[in-house]
Scaffold this motif. Structure first.
Motif, PDB file in Angstrom:
ATOM      1  N   VAL A 117       0.846  -1.186   0.000  1.00 54.23           N
ATOM      2  CA  VAL A 117       0.000   0.000   0.000  1.00 54.23           C
ATOM      3  C   VAL A 117       0.884   1.239   0.000  1.00 54.23           C
ATOM      4  N   ARG A 118       0.343   2.319  -0.536  1.00 54.08           N
ATOM      5  CA  ARG A 118       1.004   3.622  -0.480  1.00 54.08           C
ATOM      6  C   ARG A 118       0.051   4.609   0.167  1.00 54.08           C
ATOM      7  N   LEU A 147      -5.131   6.412   0.028  1.00 54.43           N
ATOM      8  CA  LEU A 147      -4.526   5.114   0.257  1.00 54.43           C
ATOM      9  C   LEU A 147      -4.707   4.284  -1.002  1.00 54.43           C
ATOM     10  N   THR A 148      -3.620   3.729  -1.534  1.00 51.59           N
ATOM     11  CA  THR A 148      -3.714   2.886  -2.723  1.00 51.59           C
ATOM     12  C   THR A 148      -3.084   1.529  -2.454  1.00 51.59           C
ATOM     13  N   ALA A 149      -3.713   0.497  -2.976  1.00 53.06           N
ATOM     14  CA  ALA A 149      -3.157  -0.853  -2.967  1.00 53.06           C
ATOM     15  C   ALA A 149      -2.501  -1.083  -4.323  1.00 53.06           C
ATOM     16  N   THR A 182       1.283  -1.646 -10.151  1.00 53.52           N
ATOM     17  CA  THR A 182      -0.002  -1.213 -10.688  1.00 53.52           C
ATOM     18  C   THR A 182      -1.001  -1.007  -9.559  1.00 53.52           C
ATOM     19  N   VAL A 183      -1.728   0.097  -9.591  1.00 52.68           N
ATOM     20  CA  VAL A 183      -2.751   0.362  -8.579  1.00 52.68           C
ATOM     21  C   VAL A 183      -3.926  -0.577  -8.782  1.00 52.68           C
ATOM     22  N   THR A 184      -4.280  -1.304  -7.723  1.00 54.52           N
ATOM     23  CA  THR A 184      -5.394  -2.258  -7.785  1.00 54.52           C
ATOM     24  C   THR A 184      -6.525  -1.907  -6.829  1.00 54.52           C
ATOM     25  N   GLY A 185      -6.330  -0.878  -6.009  1.00 56.60           N
ATOM     26  CA  GLY A 185      -7.366  -0.449  -5.083  1.00 56.60           C
ATOM     27  C   GLY A 185      -7.061   0.943  -4.589  1.00 56.60           C
ATOM     28  N   ALA A 186      -8.093   1.677  -4.195  1.00 60.87           N
ATOM     29  CA  ALA A 186      -7.879   3.045  -3.737  1.00 60.87           C
ATOM     30  C   ALA A 186      -9.052   3.492  -2.880  1.00 60.87           C
TER      31      ALA A 186
END
Length: 399
Positions: free
Chosen positions: A157-158, A203-205, A210-214
């Motif tokens: 996560v970022r 918050l990004t997964a 590659t971003v897969t959630g946010a």
């Protein structure tokens, strides 16, 4: 009395004051009035119409040029917003006149769909709009997520301010637009407001970069609520990564609150997760969204089942006439003219709201008749169910 389109500068003294009176604390402060100018860049591409009489603005309405996914096809959509009337000019037909002209103009520009959040659903039902599912608000304690802290999940996560990570946010919502039925996003000039205000955490997964959630969120106070917007996840791993991050707030907040689409089942996310799931619909502040087709062309080419039916559309300003809906090839073909008369499949009569309900997948064909949105004979029921299987549209709207 005249209807005219106002430019950006004119909104400061026409539509914005009416909207502030209708939707905000009133009377507004002088400082609040001065803040209106700051909204102009985020309204630059909107089409705003006002009704005026003797120099006084009596009513206003705007359309935002958006895009929406309809059964896998991304189409131009007119998002109706800022509908407000002077308190001394209400119930005089001004909004009706504005909506007719506003949707005429947006349809002429190629917008095939329209959506809005109504102040009174029955009012907009008369314009052919039909209700869509409201998002679910999910509330739970971060303590119940504690088990996730011991799970080694693939990905990462970022965490950053939304102003810093906005482009990742925008790119991921564009992906959701392509993949999710009913999903809609604002045009870029409007959406950048969340970046410029920079009032939320992002918050990004991620998986393989590659971003897969946010999810976008704020924390109201120590011991309070972590209040998030829509929990967007491309897969279960991405959702778990986001929830795992929330678990780290067990000693900071009492509760986490997020929004999810109607087809999510939060009670199955984890064992022993005590969760409150609510969809609150109330007038005038908490209405579920509504949508409609503005053009029969919105259906042409949609991926459908092999049904075939003749449709007579009645009682609508924008949808009318006889059409053959043919899905035998797997891609819906809309046929008009002599071929409709010669065709022999079952025939139905639908209002605009009835056809929109089928296209968005929110009503079964039997319910069309029960709701007074058309006449569907028994032999047409299987054809319509094959053409338009039930779906759960997710009308995403961000901060």
């Amino acid at each position: 009395m005249t209807i005219r389109r106002v430019n950006a500068e004119e909104r400061l003294t026409t539509s914005f004051p009416l909207q502030a009176y209708a939707f905000e604390t009133s009377p507004r402060s002088v400082a609040r009035a001065e803040e209106f100018r700051g909204y102009l860049p985020y309204n630059e591409g909107n089409r705003t119409l006002v009704v005026e009489e003797n120099g006084v603005t009596l009513a206003a309405a705007s359309a935002i040029p958006m895009r929406q996914n309809l059964r896998g096809e991304v189409l131009p959509m007119a998002g109706v917003a800022g509908v407000a009337t002077h308190p001394l000019a209400r119930r005089q037909g001004h909004v009706r006149a504005l909506l007719h002209q506003l949707l005429d103009e947006m349809r002429d520009e190629g917008h095939q769909l329209s959506a809005l959040y109504p102040f009174r659903p029955s009012f907009y039902a008369r314009f052919g709009y039909v209700g869509l599912p409201a998002p679910r608000t999910v509330t739970f304690s971060p303590a119940d997520l504690g088990g996730l802290l011991r799970v080694d999940l693939p990905g990462e996560v970022r965490w950053e301010r939304v102003g810093e990570g906005y482009q990742d946010w925008r790119t991921f919502t564009e992906r959701c637009l392509d993949e999710r039925h009913g999903f809609a996003i604002f045009p870029g000039y409007r959406d950048v407001g969340v970046r410029d205000r920079d009032e939320h955490w992002l918050l990004t997964a991620r998986s393989g970069g590659t971003v897969t959630g946010a999810v976008i969120y704020r924390i109201d106070d120590h011991g309070g609520t972590l209040a998030a917007g829509d929990l967007l996840a491309a897969d279960p791993v991405a959702r778990m990564l986001l929830l795992q991050f929330f678990a780290r707030h067990v000693d900071q907040v009492e509760r986490v609150r997020v929004q999810v689409p109607v087809d999510e089942v939060p009670e199955l996310w984890l064992t022993d997760l005590a969760v409150h799931v609510e969809a609150r619909v109330a007038r005038p502040a908490s209405s579920a969204p509504m949508a409609r087709l503005l053009s029969i062309d919105a259906l042409d080419g949609l991926a459908v089942g092999p049904g075939r039916v003749r449709v007579e559309l009645t009682g609508d300003r924008w949808l009318a006439g006889s059409h053959l809906l043919d899905g035998t090839t797997g891609a819906l073909e809309v046929v008009t003219g002599a071929a409709v008369t010669a065709a022999q499949p079952p025939a139905v009569t639908l209002t605009a709201a009835g056809l929109s309900a089928l296209a968005y997948g929110v009503l079964d064909p039997v319910e069309i008749g029960l709701r007074g949105l058309g006449e569907v004979p028994a032999e047409a029921l299987p054809e319509l169910r094959t053409l338009f299987p039930r779906r759960n549209p997710y009308l995403f709207s961000d901060f």
